[in-house]
Write a protein that holds these residues in place. Sequence first.
Motif, PDB file in Angstrom:
ATOM      1  N   GLU A 113       0.826  -1.204   0.000  1.00  0.00           N
ATOM      2  CA  GLU A 113       0.000   0.000   0.000  1.00  0.00           C
ATOM      3  C   GLU A 113       0.864   1.259   0.000  1.00  0.00           C
ATOM      4  N   CYS A 140     -10.952   8.237  -9.178  1.00  0.00           N
ATOM      5  CA  CYS A 140     -10.700   9.166  -8.090  1.00  0.00           C
ATOM      6  C   CYS A 140     -10.125  10.453  -8.656  1.00  0.00           C
ATOM      7  N   LYS A 144      -5.846  14.536  -4.176  1.00  0.00           N
ATOM      8  CA  LYS A 144      -5.807  14.329  -2.729  1.00  0.00           C
ATOM      9  C   LYS A 144      -6.603  15.432  -2.052  1.00  0.00           C
ATOM     10  N   LYS A 145      -7.525  15.055  -1.228  1.00  0.00           N
ATOM     11  CA  LYS A 145      -8.450  16.020  -0.632  1.00  0.00           C
ATOM     12  C   LYS A 145      -7.738  17.118   0.140  1.00  0.00           C
ATOM     13  N   GLU A 185     -13.525  11.568  -5.016  1.00  0.00           N
ATOM     14  CA  GLU A 185     -12.942  10.590  -4.107  1.00  0.00           C
ATOM     15  C   GLU A 185     -11.433  10.803  -4.006  1.00  0.00           C
ATOM     16  N   ASP A 186     -10.917  10.702  -2.797  1.00  0.00           N
ATOM     17  CA  ASP A 186      -9.484  10.836  -2.560  1.00  0.00           C
ATOM     18  C   ASP A 186      -8.762   9.607  -3.114  1.00  0.00           C
ATOM     19  N   GLN A 214      -7.175   7.289  -0.553  1.00  0.00           N
ATOM     20  CA  GLN A 214      -8.182   6.486   0.122  1.00  0.00           C
ATOM     21  C   GLN A 214      -8.659   5.344  -0.765  1.00  0.00           C
ATOM     22  N   GLU A 215      -8.803   5.612  -2.059  1.00  0.00           N
ATOM     23  CA  GLU A 215      -9.225   4.567  -2.991  1.00  0.00           C
ATOM     24  C   GLU A 215      -8.168   3.469  -3.114  1.00  0.00           C
ATOM     25  N   HIS A 245      -6.067   2.652  -0.751  1.00  0.00           N
ATOM     26  CA  HIS A 245      -6.144   1.919   0.517  1.00  0.00           C
ATOM     27  C   HIS A 245      -7.302   0.916   0.518  1.00  0.00           C
ATOM     28  N   ILE A 246      -8.471   1.338   0.065  1.00  0.00           N
ATOM     29  CA  ILE A 246      -9.651   0.459   0.046  1.00  0.00           C
ATOM     30  C   ILE A 246      -9.431  -0.715  -0.902  1.00  0.00           C
ATOM     31  N   LYS A 278      -6.809  -3.171   0.567  1.00  0.00           N
ATOM     32  CA  LYS A 278      -7.333  -3.841   1.760  1.00  0.00           C
ATOM     33  C   LYS A 278      -8.236  -5.008   1.368  1.00  0.00           C
TER      34      LYS A 278
END
Length: 243
Positions: free
Chosen positions: A121, A156, A159-160, A184-185, A188-189, A191-192, A195
């Motif tokens: 990641e 995405c 970055k927010k 969408e950040d 974060q995408e 990471h999701i 995961k």
Amino acid sequence: MGQKCRWVQAAKCQLLVASLFVMLLGLSIAILAVITYYEKRFIVISEVSLETNLIRTFHSLVLYAGICLSSILTIAAVLSIVATWRDMKSALAVGFFCFAVVFCASVQVAYWTITNSTEAEDAMMDVYDFVYEEVRSSSSSNRSQELLTIHETFLCCGKKLLFEEASHIESETCQSETTGTTNEDCLQEIHIFLKKHMRFVTVLMIITTIIVVYGMILTSFLCFSVHFNNSLDRKDKYILAGR
């Protein structure tokens, strides 16, 4: 003696069933490796031109490791089936060795995905951060195209935390076709996505470890049973010849 025969027959039936599951596991691991190798989100990150792109190495390693594990599992399953039908001690021994190799590999992979999965990641996020900062600091069309491709693939946009500071980057590299997901950040995408992927890998490795341990127990038991029966046959023949 009859009780021992029943135990041996039960072990043979269980090994046959376990061998079928091992074949399915081998196929599942091969499919997972191929899917990972051809997954667009891994490809788009691995194709970023960097001197030290760890994802590129990880991307190739997953395919080769998956194919090797799948092949060893298939060989172990085939040898177990043949040995069960023909009571071949050598085939059972080789099958046990194959199971042991896969056991060591699956434990290592499961341990890595549980304890060090953040390394993949972090590597993907580092690549994205590098491309993003390159676009901020220069007007390289190549980097802008790479960032645009990443945004389109992960659905995405930027970055927010930096939206206000570098809003021009988002306007240039985020497509209107992805309306509803462009906010969408990207970190974060990433990471999701990883995961979910690592969770599936961990579950598959845990199942593989359990089945392989069961196969090791059955093959070792049958190997000793075949050796014991062969020893008894030779002893009976020797006593008969002596008489």
